[in-house]
Design an enzyme around this catalytic site. Structure first.
Site, PDB file in Angstrom:
ATOM      1  N   ARG A  43      -1.815 -14.014   6.349  1.00 22.53           N
ATOM      2  CA  ARG A  43      -1.567 -12.581   6.164  1.00 22.53           C
ATOM      3  C   ARG A  43      -2.800 -11.828   6.639  1.00 22.53           C
ATOM      4  O   ARG A  43      -3.795 -11.746   5.921  1.00 22.53           O
ATOM      5  CB  ARG A  43      -1.274 -12.274   4.691  1.00 22.53           C
ATOM      6  CG  ARG A  43      -0.930 -10.810   4.414  1.00 22.53           C
ATOM      7  CD  ARG A  43      -0.611 -10.611   2.930  1.00 22.53           C
ATOM      8  NE  ARG A  43      -0.196  -9.244   2.659  1.00 22.53           N
ATOM      9  CZ  ARG A  43      -1.035  -8.239   2.394  1.00 22.53           C
ATOM     10  NH1 ARG A  43      -2.348  -8.451   2.368  1.00 22.53           N
ATOM     11  NH2 ARG A  43      -0.571  -7.028   2.156  1.00 22.53           N
ATOM     12  N   SER A 112       9.401 -10.506   0.068  1.00 25.57           N
ATOM     13  CA  SER A 112       8.786  -9.908  -1.120  1.00 25.57           C
ATOM     14  C   SER A 112       9.795  -9.016  -1.826  1.00 25.57           C
ATOM     15  O   SER A 112      10.448  -8.187  -1.184  1.00 25.57           O
ATOM     16  CB  SER A 112       7.569  -9.064  -0.731  1.00 25.57           C
ATOM     17  OG  SER A 112       6.558  -9.862  -0.186  1.00 25.57           O
ATOM     18  N   LYS A 141      -3.556  -5.785  -2.621  1.00 26.34           N
ATOM     19  CA  LYS A 141      -2.377  -4.947  -2.393  1.00 26.34           C
ATOM     20  C   LYS A 141      -2.388  -3.813  -3.406  1.00 26.34           C
ATOM     21  O   LYS A 141      -1.884  -3.930  -4.515  1.00 26.34           O
ATOM     22  CB  LYS A 141      -1.110  -5.796  -2.532  1.00 26.34           C
ATOM     23  CG  LYS A 141      -0.109  -5.483  -1.429  1.00 26.34           C
ATOM     24  CD  LYS A 141       1.071  -6.399  -1.437  1.00 26.34           C
ATOM     25  CE  LYS A 141       2.049  -5.910  -0.379  1.00 26.34           C
ATOM     26  NZ  LYS A 141       3.345  -6.522  -0.462  1.00 26.34           N
TER      27      LYS A 141
END
Length: 209
Positions: A43, A112, A141
């Site tokens: 990521r 997600s 996040k």
């Protein structure tokens, strides 16, 4: 479920070079795998396409060596370019059913989610697993709405595909989360942010058995 191979989602490592504070990226991933990470997601939201591709090539060689699946976050093109094992998308990325049509039936697709409705939709669209969260506040996040453990349990009880918890999971809360009965936990800082990455992974792995 589309992916035919058995996947262990238990200790799901998600990369973030920022938490490594300059340490070697691939070496750090290797330490995490040696410590017990069962699946790796690349990521890298800030990387250029070329940089992401080059990182993904190295990560693919590493994960193949240890027979651990490599998942690419969001970038279907990168996943296909390096023949990664799958793709993970969020609610604001390409729709899951489009991604499934692009990667075919033999790759892992993760989505997600934060609600049962999103989770059901993901499964209908071809997801092999869902990542539910964020469960706790997280530095990686900042825009995530919290999901309670009761909500996580409700989603797990009503889903037929594997459920992975994500968001602020660390040694202090991992056992409580696993007691919900989910299939695994996605970890970033609690492994890659530690001085001894291998030991951190080993400790977390022991907590989910």
């Amino acid at each position: 479920m589309k992916y035919n191979h058995t996947v262990d989602y238990g200790l799901y490592l998600v990369s973030d070079r920022d938490v490594l504070k300059g340490r070697d990226f691939i070496k750090s991933l290797e330490e995490a795998i040696l410590g017990g990470a069962t699946i790796v997601q690349l990521r890298e939201k800030e990387a250029s396409s070329l940089e992401f591709y080059q990182l993904a090539l190295k990560a693919k060689a590493l994960t193949e060596k240890y027979n651990v699946p490599l998942i690419i976050n969001d970038r279907v093109d990168i996943a296909l370019a390096v023949d990664a094992d799958g793709v993970h998308v969020g609610q604001s990325d390409l729709p899951a059913h489009i991604v499934r049509s692009m990667i075919g039936q033999n790759k892992i697709l993760g989505v997600s989610t934060a609600t049962l409705e999103e989770s059901k939709k993901a499964a209908e669209d071809g997801a092999d697993y869902i990542g539910v969260g964020a469960l706790f506040p997280t530095g990686t996040k900042t825009d995530a709405n919290p999901v309670t453990l009761d909500q996580l349990r409700y989603i797990k009880e009503n889903m037929d595909i594997p459920v992975v918890g994500i968001g602020g999971i660390c040694e202090d809360n991992i056992k409580t989360i696993m007691e919900v009965g989910i299939d695994g936990v996605a970890i970033v800082s609690a492994i890659l942010g530690k001085e001894n990455i291998k030991e951190a992974a080993e400790s977390l792995k022991a907590s989910i058995k």
